[in-house]
Design a protein around this motif. Structure first.
Motif, PDB file in Angstrom:
ATOM      1  N   TYR A  32     -12.131 -19.487 -54.519  1.00 43.14           N
ATOM      2  CA  TYR A  32     -13.274 -20.288 -53.908  1.00 43.14           C
ATOM      3  C   TYR A  32     -12.825 -21.373 -53.038  1.00 43.14           C
ATOM      4  O   TYR A  32     -13.634 -21.904 -52.103  1.00 43.14           O
ATOM      5  CB  TYR A  32     -14.297 -20.749 -54.863  1.00 43.14           C
ATOM      6  N   ARG A  35     -12.583 -20.877 -49.313  1.00 41.25           N
ATOM      7  CA  ARG A  35     -13.788 -20.261 -48.542  1.00 41.25           C
ATOM      8  C   ARG A  35     -14.662 -21.484 -48.615  1.00 41.25           C
ATOM      9  O   ARG A  35     -15.372 -21.751 -47.505  1.00 41.25           O
ATOM     10  CB  ARG A  35     -14.428 -19.476 -49.662  1.00 41.25           C
ATOM     11  N   GLU A  36     -14.992 -22.541 -49.468  1.00 41.49           N
ATOM     12  CA  GLU A  36     -15.429 -23.846 -49.304  1.00 41.49           C
ATOM     13  C   GLU A  36     -14.955 -24.638 -48.357  1.00 41.49           C
ATOM     14  O   GLU A  36     -15.803 -25.642 -47.801  1.00 41.49           O
ATOM     15  CB  GLU A  36     -15.424 -24.549 -50.705  1.00 41.49           C
ATOM     16  N   CYS A  37     -13.809 -24.576 -48.012  1.00 38.11           N
ATOM     17  CA  CYS A  37     -13.061 -25.640 -46.911  1.00 38.11           C
ATOM     18  C   CYS A  37     -13.853 -25.088 -45.671  1.00 38.11           C
ATOM     19  O   CYS A  37     -14.050 -25.800 -44.708  1.00 38.11           O
ATOM     20  CB  CYS A  37     -11.694 -25.430 -46.717  1.00 38.11           C
ATOM     21  N   HIS A  39     -16.851 -23.814 -45.318  1.00 44.77           N
ATOM     22  CA  HIS A  39     -18.517 -23.742 -45.558  1.00 44.77           C
ATOM     23  C   HIS A  39     -18.986 -23.993 -44.458  1.00 44.77           C
ATOM     24  O   HIS A  39     -18.678 -25.087 -43.691  1.00 44.77           O
ATOM     25  CB  HIS A  39     -18.702 -24.454 -46.908  1.00 44.77           C
ATOM     26  N   SER A 132     -17.587 -17.272 -58.244  1.00 42.89           N
ATOM     27  CA  SER A 132     -17.091 -16.931 -56.800  1.00 42.89           C
ATOM     28  C   SER A 132     -16.387 -15.541 -57.106  1.00 42.89           C
ATOM     29  O   SER A 132     -16.616 -14.945 -55.914  1.00 42.89           O
ATOM     30  CB  SER A 132     -15.946 -17.865 -56.816  1.00 42.89           C
ATOM     31  N   SER A 225     -12.927 -30.328 -50.787  1.00 43.26           N
ATOM     32  CA  SER A 225     -12.829 -28.792 -51.097  1.00 43.26           C
ATOM     33  C   SER A 225     -11.691 -28.370 -51.299  1.00 43.26           C
ATOM     34  O   SER A 225     -11.116 -27.336 -52.212  1.00 43.26           O
ATOM     35  CB  SER A 225     -13.511 -27.946 -49.774  1.00 43.26           C
TER      36      SER A 225
END
Length: 233
Positions: A32, A35-37, A39, A132, A225
Motif C-alpha cells: 500500500y 500506491r498511497e504516494c 494517491h 490493501s 505515505s
C-alpha cells in the motif's frame, strides 16, 4: 538424528517462524505504501522523475531507520537483553527514578509518546495491510468491490483469533507464507530490474532531495505515505 543436524533443523525452523512474526509487517508494507504516494489527493502524475524520487525516499528511509537507527543505535540499547519502548523506558528510570506526583520529565514523556505510537501502529497496520491486500481483487474485476470491507473485517477477526494462541503458532503458520511472499517479490523484482534497470538510480539520494524541492508543498504529505514502509520496522 545427529545432534548437529537436529540443531540445524531447529535453527531453520526458528528462522522461518521468525520471518512470519518479525518480518511479516515490513514485508507487506509495499502493498500500500507506493500506491498511497500516488494517491489522487496528492495530485502527482506518474512520471519517471516522480517514481524515482519516491523510490529514493523509500530506499533511504529504510536505510536510515532500519540499518542506521536500529542496527547501530537501538540494538545496543537494551535492558538486560530486553528491547522495545517499555524496556528502554524502564532502563531510563533505573538511574534517575521519577516521582510521578511531581510530574513527568522529558524522558518519561517521550517514552509514553513512543508507546502510544507503538499501540497506534499495532492497531492501524493490520487493518491497512489486510484491506490493501483484499483490494487487490478489484484489479482484475469489479465483482468483489461490494465485498471488500466485509471480507477484510472477517480476515482481521480471524487473524486476531489465531493470534491469541501465541507467537509460536503465528510464526509456524505465517513463516512459510512469508517465505513464499519474499521469494515471489524477489523474482518479480528481478524480472522488473532486467526490463527496467534504470530504476536502480533511485539508490541515489539526490532523487529524493530533488523530489522534495520540486514538490515542496505536497512532498511532505508524500513523505508521510513513504513512511508507511516503516510500519513494521
Amino acid at each position: 538424528m545427529p545432534k548437529h543436524l537436529n540443531n540445524q533443523s531447529s535453527s531453520v525452523s526458528l528462522t522461518v517462524a521468525a520471518m512470519g512474526v518479525v518480518y511479516g509487517d515490513i514485508g507487506t508494507s509495499p502493498l500500500y505504501a507506493l500506491r498511497e504516494c500516488f494517491h489522487e489527493s496528492h495530485g502527482l502524475p506518474v512520471t519517471p522523475d516522480n517514481v524515482l524520487g519516491i523510490l529514493s525516499m523509500i530506499v533511504w528511509s529504510l536505510v536510515l531507520v532500519v540499518t542506521v537507527k536500529y542496527l547501530l543505535f537501538v540494538m545496543k540499547a537494551d535492558n538486560e537483553g530486553e528491547g522495545g519502548m517499555l524496556a528502554l523506558l524502564a532502563l531510563s528510570q533505573q538511574s534517575r527514578p521519577v516521582d510521578l506526583r511531581k510530574g513527568l520529565n522529558v524522558v518519561v514523556t517521550l517514552g509514553l509518546i513512543g508507546v502510544a505510537f507503538l499501540y497506534s501502529d499495532g492497531i492501524i497496520t493490520p487493518a491497512i495491510s489486510v484491506l490493501s491486500a483484499v483490494e487487490g481483487l478489484t484489479l482484475t474485476t469489479d465483482v468483489f468491490t461490494p465485498y471488500i470491507l466485509p471480507l477484510t473485517v472477517a480476515l482481521v477477526a480471524l487473524l486476531f483469533m489465531i493470534q491469541r494462541r501465541g507467537s509460536g503458532t503465528i510464526g509456524s503458520i505465517f513463516g512459510p507464507i512469508m517465505l513464499l511472499w519474499f521469494v515471489t517479490m524477489a523474482l518479480l523484482g528481478l524480472h522488473s530490474l532486467i526490463q527496467t534497470p534504470e530504476v536502480l538510480r533511485a539508490a541515489n539520494p539526490l532523487y529524493a532531495i530533488q523530489f522534495l524541492i520540486r514538490h515542496a508543498g505536497v512532498g511532505i504529505l508524500v513523505l508521510g505515505s513513504v513512511f508507511l514502509v516503516l510500519t513494521g520496522a
